[in-house]
Design an enzyme around this catalytic site. Structure first.
Site, PDB file in Angstrom:
ATOM      1  N   PRO A 232      43.711  32.441  35.836  1.00  0.00           N
ATOM      2  CA  PRO A 232      44.095  33.843  35.693  1.00  0.00           C
ATOM      3  C   PRO A 232      45.480  34.172  36.252  1.00  0.00           C
ATOM      4  O   PRO A 232      45.843  33.708  37.336  1.00  0.00           O
ATOM      5  CB  PRO A 232      43.009  34.586  36.451  1.00  0.00           C
ATOM      6  CG  PRO A 232      42.377  33.597  37.334  1.00  0.00           C
ATOM      7  CD  PRO A 232      42.501  32.280  36.649  1.00  0.00           C
ATOM      8  N   ASN A 233      46.211  34.967  35.479  1.00  0.00           N
ATOM      9  CA  ASN A 233      47.512  35.520  35.848  1.00  0.00           C
ATOM     10  C   ASN A 233      48.648  34.504  35.767  1.00  0.00           C
ATOM     11  O   ASN A 233      49.807  34.880  35.967  1.00  0.00           O
ATOM     12  CB  ASN A 233      47.473  36.146  37.263  1.00  0.00           C
ATOM     13  CG  ASN A 233      46.494  37.298  37.343  1.00  0.00           C
ATOM     14  OD1 ASN A 233      46.621  38.248  36.573  1.00  0.00           O
ATOM     15  ND2 ASN A 233      45.507  37.216  38.228  1.00  0.00           N
TER      16      ASN A 233
ATOM     17  N   ARG B  38      56.699  37.499  37.081  1.00  0.00           N
ATOM     18  CA  ARG B  38      56.265  38.366  38.169  1.00  0.00           C
ATOM     19  C   ARG B  38      56.227  37.597  39.488  1.00  0.00           C
ATOM     20  O   ARG B  38      55.835  36.434  39.505  1.00  0.00           O
ATOM     21  CB  ARG B  38      54.842  38.902  37.865  1.00  0.00           C
ATOM     22  CG  ARG B  38      54.769  39.813  36.653  1.00  0.00           C
ATOM     23  CD  ARG B  38      54.974  41.250  37.053  1.00  0.00           C
ATOM     24  NE  ARG B  38      55.520  42.072  35.976  1.00  0.00           N
ATOM     25  CZ  ARG B  38      55.941  43.310  36.171  1.00  0.00           C
ATOM     26  NH1 ARG B  38      55.883  43.860  37.368  1.00  0.00           N
ATOM     27  NH2 ARG B  38      56.441  44.013  35.185  1.00  0.00           N
TER      28      ARG B  38
ATOM     29  N   TYR C   8      56.111  32.213  43.233  1.00  0.00           N
ATOM     30  CA  TYR C   8      55.785  31.221  42.214  1.00  0.00           C
ATOM     31  C   TYR C   8      56.994  30.621  41.501  1.00  0.00           C
ATOM     32  O   TYR C   8      56.829  29.807  40.600  1.00  0.00           O
ATOM     33  CB  TYR C   8      54.864  31.856  41.164  1.00  0.00           C
ATOM     34  CG  TYR C   8      53.556  32.344  41.723  1.00  0.00           C
ATOM     35  CD1 TYR C   8      52.533  31.436  42.025  1.00  0.00           C
ATOM     36  CD2 TYR C   8      53.331  33.684  41.973  1.00  0.00           C
ATOM     37  CE1 TYR C   8      51.325  31.871  42.537  1.00  0.00           C
ATOM     38  CE2 TYR C   8      52.124  34.124  42.489  1.00  0.00           C
ATOM     39  CZ  TYR C   8      51.120  33.220  42.774  1.00  0.00           C
ATOM     40  OH  TYR C   8      49.940  33.650  43.288  1.00  0.00           O
TER      41      TYR C   8
ATOM     42  N   ALA D 171      43.145  32.370  41.066  1.00  0.00           N
ATOM     43  CA  ALA D 171      42.193  33.178  41.832  1.00  0.00           C
ATOM     44  C   ALA D 171      40.772  32.642  41.765  1.00  0.00           C
ATOM     45  O   ALA D 171      40.002  32.790  42.726  1.00  0.00           O
ATOM     46  CB  ALA D 171      42.223  34.625  41.336  1.00  0.00           C
TER      47      ALA D 171
ATOM     48  N   HIS E 141      38.830  30.329  44.497  1.00  0.00           N
ATOM     49  CA  HIS E 141      38.166  30.780  45.718  1.00  0.00           C
ATOM     50  C   HIS E 141      36.833  31.460  45.445  1.00  0.00           C
ATOM     51  O   HIS E 141      36.094  31.772  46.362  1.00  0.00           O
ATOM     52  CB  HIS E 141      39.085  31.751  46.464  1.00  0.00           C
ATOM     53  CG  HIS E 141      40.503  31.307  46.451  1.00  0.00           C
ATOM     54  ND1 HIS E 141      40.896  30.134  47.032  1.00  0.00           N
ATOM     55  CD2 HIS E 141      41.624  31.832  45.894  1.00  0.00           C
ATOM     56  CE1 HIS E 141      42.214  29.970  46.837  1.00  0.00           C
ATOM     57  NE2 HIS E 141      42.666  30.978  46.140  1.00  0.00           N
TER      58      HIS E 141
ATOM     59  N   ASP F 231      30.950  23.710  39.040  1.00  0.00           N
ATOM     60  CA  ASP F 231      29.818  23.038  38.403  1.00  0.00           C
ATOM     61  C   ASP F 231      30.234  22.362  37.106  1.00  0.00           C
ATOM     62  O   ASP F 231      29.779  21.254  36.804  1.00  0.00           O
ATOM     63  CB  ASP F 231      28.712  24.056  38.112  1.00  0.00           C
ATOM     64  CG  ASP F 231      27.936  24.433  39.362  1.00  0.00           C
ATOM     65  OD1 ASP F 231      28.238  23.893  40.437  1.00  0.00           O
ATOM     66  OD2 ASP F 231      27.023  25.269  39.271  1.00  0.00           O
TER      67      ASP F 231
ATOM     68  N   SER G 185      51.825  27.792  45.046  1.00  0.00           N
ATOM     69  CA  SER G 185      52.152  28.250  46.396  1.00  0.00           C
ATOM     70  C   SER G 185      51.285  27.507  47.411  1.00  0.00           C
ATOM     71  O   SER G 185      50.310  26.854  47.046  1.00  0.00           O
ATOM     72  CB  SER G 185      51.901  29.752  46.509  1.00  0.00           C
ATOM     73  OG  SER G 185      50.517  30.024  46.384  1.00  0.00           O
TER      74      SER G 185
ATOM     75  N   ARG H  67      42.201  32.726  50.706  1.00  0.00           N
ATOM     76  CA  ARG H  67      42.768  31.710  49.812  1.00  0.00           C
ATOM     77  C   ARG H  67      42.749  30.307  50.429  1.00  0.00           C
ATOM     78  O   ARG H  67      43.197  29.351  49.792  1.00  0.00           O
ATOM     79  CB  ARG H  67      44.214  32.077  49.441  1.00  0.00           C
ATOM     80  CG  ARG H  67      44.327  33.319  48.604  1.00  0.00           C
ATOM     81  CD  ARG H  67      45.697  33.476  47.967  1.00  0.00           C
ATOM     82  NE  ARG H  67      45.999  34.866  47.761  1.00  0.00           N
ATOM     83  CZ  ARG H  67      45.692  35.551  46.644  1.00  0.00           C
ATOM     84  NH1 ARG H  67      45.093  34.960  45.654  1.00  0.00           N
ATOM     85  NH2 ARG H  67      45.985  36.833  46.545  1.00  0.00           N
TER      86      ARG H  67
END
Lengths: 144, 144, 144, 144, 144, 144, 144, 144, 144, 144, 144, 144
Positions: free
Chosen positions: K9-10, K17, K22, K76, K79, K86, K101, K110
């Site tokens: 994600p992101n 951004r 990053y 994300a 975590h 699985d 990062s 994190r």
């Protein structure tokens, strides 16, 4: 000013299920009721709902440049989604978090919001009216 | 409708100290700015501040029968005072909790409110405007 | 240079109760003993005691502009008062925290000070002499 | 009176690295600055530094009978060394713990000192002057 | 059979300091008292002490091929040293952990041994005799 | 000297079940093997087993005046029984706690003994031989 | 014998608010009902209430020499006030802690009393009669 | 009215062991001393003691229909027995929990009672007199 | 460019002990294998190992001005050494942390690195090749 | 096939107390209702109940060789008994754990079962029918 | 050799951004930069990104038989996602986890990766170059 | 009666991956095997699987009015999804939670189910047969 109102999981059931907690208004009623407020505030409003965490992340990620601010009720994802938090932080739009019920008066796992720290602020427990105050607060913030 | 706006410890310093967190308005400015809103809503407003936990408990305890609702910014006592929570629960008046800053974005010990569970809801991070939304929310609640 | 020495709850009993922990000097003795030190350091000293958390917050809030530094022994409030911490942080005066006994050698709940993070530093366990070192440290800090 | 001043890991870098936290004085400067204070107090001073936990334990263990008191800045070992604590407790010499920075205002793992409970007391956050107050406190304690 | 008896930090003070916890025997007495037991068991004994964690790790690392078993009293390092645990696990010699005092009856941080899980077993609270039982247990294990 | 050896829950299965952890000796074998040791030490031995926590409390409570010391392997009750701890503390007989397996190398809930703090010491992980070392330690303690 | 009965925050509302938890007696009724009991026990009674933590600390601090014992219902401060605990411990008068409701059957933060460890004992959940048993217990203790 | 007084593990040792905590009265003395109180209150009293958790559960389970109320001192089982709690809750008789010592002033694991939440209330720290206040409280409750 | 490769406790046993976790290469093999990589990258390499925490702190402290970057495998000290973290932070050289095994797949206490937060990054679980990637990453960082 | 159905504390009250949680069937009804199921499955059934933890341990310990599988409802002991877990693990018979109520929907201390990890599986919240599914599951497992 | 590089994600916002964390490379740049590395290593590369947890689980589940290894930056979801863990564990392909990062230097939530324990290893904090080292490590692993 | 059987993430791999935990049946086999059971019970069955949390929330939200009960194996989402819990609670259909493996015998994070508290009950560890017992339990519940 353009504002995106994002609704998370199970909010499609609003007004249909558990009205003692969330009231009898449907999500459509809620959005309709926001229209005149948006007009009063000169806001172009867009109202969306999804049960998908990834969909919320998609929408927030794509909101930069398209919207000036966000109103987010992430519902259950409030307490579990780092991905939505990261999306919000990445696009950097001013955001007001809304919860219809008072999350601090419910189960302990609902007391913590992963999203709140990257928002302007949080409104909870004031019913569906919370969206209106969020919209007004956002307008005042954007025109300050 | 009569509403008591209660301000807790250090809010007498509002606008004078740490404006980057709390803004430049003084507490008097804030109260003055609420007057026309109260008039619009047909609310008789009373605005008080104290640094004393016991004084807050006194005022809340005595508010039953004298007021129809409360707006409380308990500041630091939000996180430590069972006594204010008990007072609020005992008198049973509809209450909106307000915080000027976003308490969820500050130190972890500020994330928990002992008072929120006995309030209608909580507004935080929307600056001193939060008092206005609280007043409007209370008015809507009382006339619903 | 003007320095305010603030003493918190139960310190009025100093020298009268539990001398095995706090020594036999009374609070008055302690203050008297600081006078020649203050004179040596060209400090105008004011010594106060209260059992009220709100009173401490009042005094700290009012100290800005009136004093150049603070010596605070918040006693029991050290471990429970966010309000005193906020007052201290808000006025921003250089502050040295003092404890007569070694709080790190007593019950676990006394090991944490909510106030220490917003002070210059902390002196504990050196008896009532700790006030003297605090005063000297403050003088050196203010004249550095 | 003979006093041993013990400095722990990384203090050899004092004044050379991170002066915004520890100041610009070197460890040698610090020790030199203590000499006249010691003379004023009739103290024979010995100043040592090591990065080795075992070396610190050796020195403390050998200090009984050789010294009348200790000033210890165990630096990083403050938070992790049961061995230094045990050494200190075993020899039973009056000890003042010193930290140059305010450990209570840094990372949470620095808030706890394993050594403090077996010392007379702790001084932190008062810069390298803390060593002077520690020496004076020790002298007053030893001559009381 | 060759057995290495390793003693950790502050055990050089044995019998000299805090005899109410550790008894009046010195470490030398203790080792001397083990000699006839070792002879009875046909064990060649080597007894060492160090305050250095790294030294203990060196000795354990070098013990493979040189010794058939270990008796370790890691003292304070028992509760903090992953390095000694790893050394012990790496060389894989049968080891009995000994503590002179009953660590389970002292401060809570002494209740956990990082080393115990990689030993055959643990003996504590039986005074300096614990070394003898450890030696006998090791002999029985090695000849089983 | 009279010593009571108490065995707790499931130890009747010793040698019959899970021999990879507890060995192949039965409880009867274990007791028989202790007889010559007891004779060598001039100890009158009594060996009992029960699965009942209350029965263990009964026996310990009745041991005062009847026995000079206890060897207790409380098995599973080690980690859960405040009642056995209280019994042991109340009668005040010198007690050595024994565990056949190394409880510190098994599940985390087995690392804590509620009983250890009121015993002389603990022996674990040395197989059924642990009972012999416990008996010898008790004899040495009683004749010291 | 002189006994001071201290009532903490919100107890002025007793009988007026939430009678399902605290009963319908007012605080005045409660005190009146204690008068004949006090007379039977030859106790001179004084009954006070305050919402102020500092006021409670003042009263307890001043009770030494003036009273022979204390009955304290610190209400909400029970769970948060180190200051009242310290006051109680400092004056050292025999004290019985009372709670009208069963604090162990309410929210988890009400299960812990900071004050109980420095009192003779605690009575809770027996309604306003708890004050009578406390008075009788104190009388028996003082005349034992 | 018939009341069953249940005493848990190790209370058979009352007055015989650790009198500094529990006093010098035996359990028989205690029961005898309750007889005239019971007579005054028109209560038929039955006093039992057992070290067995299961026995306590049996007795409580069988008390429904046979008794009108219970006084329970579950001693060590107070802190570990869900079974006794369930028994108490299942039969639903009004119950007062008693502890002779002040459990809140002892080890931390004694501060929590699993049984208190299903009782009327708790009396602790008032010595063996606590049983009398419990009986009187129960009588008042049953006749209210 | 000069790079110091630091190896912590028990790494002298590499390839000799527990090859199923760390592989069969010795530390010498590992260093030898890095030489051509260093040459390719125009790096002057120095490879050291120690079991001493203090020695590691010494070396890191002395590396400023002597080296341009560090590769550190602190082994067991990774999880316990604030001193090494402080040394690293003080000298401020770009550092890559390496672990041969996947520390996140082993015991829970190995999941946390006290050193990682003051490094550029961490490589773990890629065997002894991790050192090569660390060197390449450092070279790229230093020449960026 | 022989199966032992073990019922723990307070289940003798089944159907007599708290039917809103456990239903109106008595334990006898429950066992009777299992008979035809057992016959259908060719199982010889034995149904026992006890309030004693030790008794449960006795029965499980003795079940090896006598039974082919176990159905256990340990009730309150589910959450506190390491002894029953150990018994179950020691005899090694396939076991299905049953709870009549949904333990995951009750108090938090009922969410954890110490016994579940050594069973085949767990059935809860399906009322007394859970025993039937357990029996069928056991039969299918034993004949697989 | 075929390798699938999965981005969570992101990461579609990469380079657009928050470049201070990053870097300025876009995800497309990153993938393009990997192409020559893959060619050098004889790897057929496929690079995908999604914001959907379920989509990641789909792709990993379908990768068995289609790919020889995985490089995963779950962002994300690292975590919070047991589902991805699985999936990874189920298909059993060698996987290297990458983070651009240094997650250990950011917010505490994190620091923990649910995915790391089922990967070969983890690379973090080395910027977008981390993907290259991961690819090289995977190639070396697959050809070892 | 119509029943929806919902299968969560990675269950599409059933029988294909990790058969030692989940068995060799595929999800299709499992569903096929349920058909005759459903017919016997007069249930119209629908069996679905998805890896998407949002998809599960969609399906549950839409099940009201369409189905009479649910059987849910949320797999990994069991432990992380508040959204599925809320969906289930909102629609209010009787639900049985199923897990093929014994989640209480696996990693600790699998011991807690966020969904269980809003279900009738939970069946785990009984292999794919658990679905059959769930179906039978649901049928009995719906026809009770």
């Amino acid at each position: 000013m353009k504002v995106l109102v994002l609704n998370g999981p199970n909010l499609q059931l609003l007004g249909l299920r558990k009205p003692e907690i969330y009231g009898r208004e449907t999500l459509q009623d809620l959005c309709d009721r926001l229209v005149p407020v948006a007009e009063e505030l000169d806001i172009v409003l867009e109202c969306r709902q999804t049960n998908g965490e990834g969909q919320m992340v998609d929408w927030i990620g794509a909101s930069a440049g398209m919207f000036d601010g966000l109103v987010i009720n992430a519902a259950a994802y409030t307490h579990t989604s780092v991905a939505i938090r990261d999306a919000n932080e990445a696009v950097g739009l001013p955001t007001v978090e809304v919860h219809i019920s008072n999350i601090h008066a419910r189960e302990e796992f609902r007391h913590t919001s992963l999203i709140a720290p990257v928002c302007l602020g949080q409104i909870c427990g004031l019913g569906t009216s919370g969206y209106e105050w969020a919209l007004r607060a956002l307008a005042r913030h954007l025109t300050a």
